[in-house]
Scaffold this motif. Sequence first.
Motif, PDB file in Angstrom:
ATOM      1  N   LEU A  54       0.740  -1.214   0.107  1.00  0.00           N
ATOM      2  CA  LEU A  54       0.063  -0.084  -0.163  1.00  0.00           C
ATOM      3  C   LEU A  54       0.845   1.227   0.086  1.00  0.00           C
ATOM      4  CD1 LEU A  54      -2.924   1.096   0.331  1.00  0.00           C
ATOM      5  CD2 LEU A  54      -2.434   1.029   2.813  1.00  0.00           C
ATOM      6  N   ASP A  55       0.535   2.357  -1.240  1.00  0.00           N
ATOM      7  CA  ASP A  55       1.215   3.546  -0.888  1.00  0.00           C
ATOM      8  C   ASP A  55       0.513   4.419  -0.219  1.00  0.00           C
ATOM      9  OD1 ASP A  55       2.987   5.517  -1.588  1.00  0.00           O
ATOM     10  OD2 ASP A  55       1.865   6.087  -3.669  1.00  0.00           O
ATOM     11  N   ILE A  56       1.040   5.407   0.342  1.00  0.00           N
ATOM     12  CA  ILE A  56       0.481   6.363   1.059  1.00  0.00           C
ATOM     13  C   ILE A  56      -0.126   7.686   0.525  1.00  0.00           C
ATOM     14  CG2 ILE A  56       0.493   8.477   2.825  1.00  0.00           C
ATOM     15  CD1 ILE A  56       2.550   6.700   4.455  1.00  0.00           C
ATOM     16  N   ASN A  57       0.471   8.069  -0.674  1.00  0.00           N
ATOM     17  CA  ASN A  57       0.025   9.204  -1.449  1.00  0.00           C
ATOM     18  C   ASN A  57      -0.910   8.550  -2.600  1.00  0.00           C
ATOM     19  OD1 ASN A  57       1.006  11.191   0.154  1.00  0.00           O
ATOM     20  ND2 ASN A  57       2.716  11.674  -1.198  1.00  0.00           N
ATOM     21  N   MET A  58      -2.393   8.580  -2.473  1.00  0.00           N
ATOM     22  CA  MET A  58      -3.186   8.089  -3.581  1.00  0.00           C
ATOM     23  C   MET A  58      -4.321   9.155  -3.364  1.00  0.00           C
ATOM     24  SD  MET A  58      -3.187   4.048  -3.480  1.00  0.00           S
ATOM     25  CE  MET A  58      -3.872   3.752  -1.834  1.00  0.00           C
ATOM     26  N   PRO A  59      -4.977   9.347  -4.723  1.00  0.00           N
ATOM     27  CA  PRO A  59      -6.164  10.239  -4.819  1.00  0.00           C
ATOM     28  C   PRO A  59      -7.456   9.253  -4.166  1.00  0.00           C
ATOM     29  CG  PRO A  59      -5.506   9.152  -7.083  1.00  0.00           C
ATOM     30  CD  PRO A  59      -4.399   8.852  -6.019  1.00  0.00           C
ATOM     31  N   ARG A  60      -8.333  10.116  -3.987  1.00  0.00           N
ATOM     32  CA  ARG A  60      -9.701   9.636  -3.484  1.00  0.00           C
ATOM     33  C   ARG A  60      -9.734   9.254  -2.005  1.00  0.00           C
ATOM     34  NH1 ARG A  60     -13.768   6.494  -7.510  1.00  0.00           N
ATOM     35  NH2 ARG A  60     -12.408   5.188  -7.983  1.00  0.00           N
ATOM     36  N   LYS A  61      -9.032   8.026  -1.655  1.00  0.00           N
ATOM     37  CA  LYS A  61      -8.398   7.713  -0.247  1.00  0.00           C
ATOM     38  C   LYS A  61      -7.161   7.521  -0.339  1.00  0.00           C
ATOM     39  CE  LYS A  61     -12.708   5.795   1.497  1.00  0.00           C
ATOM     40  NZ  LYS A  61     -12.886   6.501   2.849  1.00  0.00           N
ATOM     41  N   ASN A  62      -6.285   8.146   0.722  1.00  0.00           N
ATOM     42  CA  ASN A  62      -4.992   7.890   0.724  1.00  0.00           C
ATOM     43  C   ASN A  62      -4.892   6.653   1.531  1.00  0.00           C
ATOM     44  OD1 ASN A  62      -4.873   8.270   3.658  1.00  0.00           O
ATOM     45  ND2 ASN A  62      -4.810  10.497   3.200  1.00  0.00           N
ATOM     46  N   GLY A  63      -3.640   6.264   1.338  1.00  0.00           N
ATOM     47  CA  GLY A  63      -3.291   4.691   2.331  1.00  0.00           C
ATOM     48  C   GLY A  63      -3.495   4.738   3.658  1.00  0.00           C
ATOM     49  N   LEU A  64      -3.514   5.815   4.216  1.00  0.00           N
ATOM     50  CA  LEU A  64      -3.700   5.601   5.695  1.00  0.00           C
ATOM     51  C   LEU A  64      -5.085   5.555   5.980  1.00  0.00           C
ATOM     52  CD1 LEU A  64      -1.120   8.224   7.231  1.00  0.00           C
ATOM     53  CD2 LEU A  64      -0.771   5.636   7.326  1.00  0.00           C
ATOM     54  N   GLU A  65      -5.804   5.866   5.216  1.00  0.00           N
ATOM     55  CA  GLU A  65      -7.476   6.074   5.012  1.00  0.00           C
ATOM     56  C   GLU A  65      -7.728   4.700   4.697  1.00  0.00           C
ATOM     57  OE1 GLU A  65      -9.480  10.177   3.923  1.00  0.00           O
ATOM     58  OE2 GLU A  65      -8.222   9.419   2.407  1.00  0.00           O
ATOM     59  N   VAL A  66      -7.068   3.773   3.847  1.00  0.00           N
ATOM     60  CA  VAL A  66      -7.445   2.610   3.484  1.00  0.00           C
ATOM     61  C   VAL A  66      -6.975   1.746   4.867  1.00  0.00           C
ATOM     62  CG1 VAL A  66      -6.820   0.672   1.889  1.00  0.00           C
ATOM     63  CG2 VAL A  66      -7.019   3.019   0.874  1.00  0.00           C
ATOM     64  N   LEU A  67      -5.892   2.046   5.107  1.00  0.00           N
ATOM     65  CA  LEU A  67      -5.376   1.112   6.121  1.00  0.00           C
ATOM     66  C   LEU A  67      -6.247   1.312   7.544  1.00  0.00           C
ATOM     67  CD1 LEU A  67      -3.200  -0.549   7.689  1.00  0.00           C
ATOM     68  CD2 LEU A  67      -2.044   1.801   8.455  1.00  0.00           C
ATOM     69  N   GLN A  68      -6.702   2.392   7.789  1.00  0.00           N
ATOM     70  CA  GLN A  68      -7.766   2.686   8.698  1.00  0.00           C
ATOM     71  C   GLN A  68      -9.154   1.850   8.563  1.00  0.00           C
ATOM     72  OE1 GLN A  68      -7.847   4.902  11.968  1.00  0.00           O
ATOM     73  NE2 GLN A  68      -8.940   3.267  12.477  1.00  0.00           N
ATOM     74  N   THR A  69      -9.620   1.780   7.399  1.00  0.00           N
ATOM     75  CA  THR A  69     -10.773   1.082   7.153  1.00  0.00           C
ATOM     76  C   THR A  69     -10.591  -0.405   7.073  1.00  0.00           C
ATOM     77  OG1 THR A  69     -11.642   2.786   5.362  1.00  0.00           O
ATOM     78  CG2 THR A  69     -12.354   0.557   5.072  1.00  0.00           C
ATOM     79  N   LEU A  70      -9.373  -0.877   6.746  1.00  0.00           N
ATOM     80  CA  LEU A  70      -9.157  -2.380   7.042  1.00  0.00           C
ATOM     81  C   LEU A  70      -9.038  -2.666   8.364  1.00  0.00           C
ATOM     82  CD1 LEU A  70      -6.556  -3.186   4.009  1.00  0.00           C
ATOM     83  CD2 LEU A  70      -9.103  -3.596   4.148  1.00  0.00           C
TER      84      LEU A  70
END
Length: 213
Positions: A54-70
């Motif tokens: 997982l990269d951190i800098n991504m559009p729409r949802k960044n990596g930290l937001e994805v990590l938090q969701t998971l």
Amino acid sequence: MAIKIMIADDHSMIREGLKSLLELEGDIQVVAEAEDGVDCLEKLKICTPDVLLLDINMPRKNGLEVLQTLKSSKSKIKVLVLTVHNEVEYLMKAVDIGVDGYILKDSESAELKKAIFSIVEGENYIQPSLIPSLNSKMIEKNRDEGKIESLTKRELEVLKLLAVGMYNKEVAEKLNISERTVKNHVSNIFKKIEVTDRTQAAVFAIRNNLIEL
């Protein structure tokens, strides 16, 4: 059996390069790719890799937001952050959320594979060069937590209002207390959190997420 990997990165060349690199020896298989955070979460509904790279800098949802969701959903998928960010604040945030591994994009391929195999085996993996900074930051964080715990409920309220730029008179009106009482609270706060002025107090509050910017 090959380890199943999903790569989430907004740069197609990086995804292609990682896929070629990881699949060289046949012990790793890239089963999916995503170009942004929303795309990643959607694909994870139908794809269950062993590891999400997982990269951190991504559009729409960044990596930290994805990590938090998971992590909030109790997902069993291991998450390895692969990023250009060597700032310890990003690492601290990822660790707080519950990341399984964290390495930089300038790492050697051998270290990337070592990180993948380590987290699959149930271990956490932080790039060794980042650990001294992480340890130092953790000590600072623990010290700040002790200071915050020393504040009374009212002192914490006053600190938060100071941090958003309120003067003593405004704080007094907001909390329905006298300005003299506010001054006493401010003096006690400065002593407890070991600062000498309102700016330093505001920085302390911001650093410890006591207010939202």
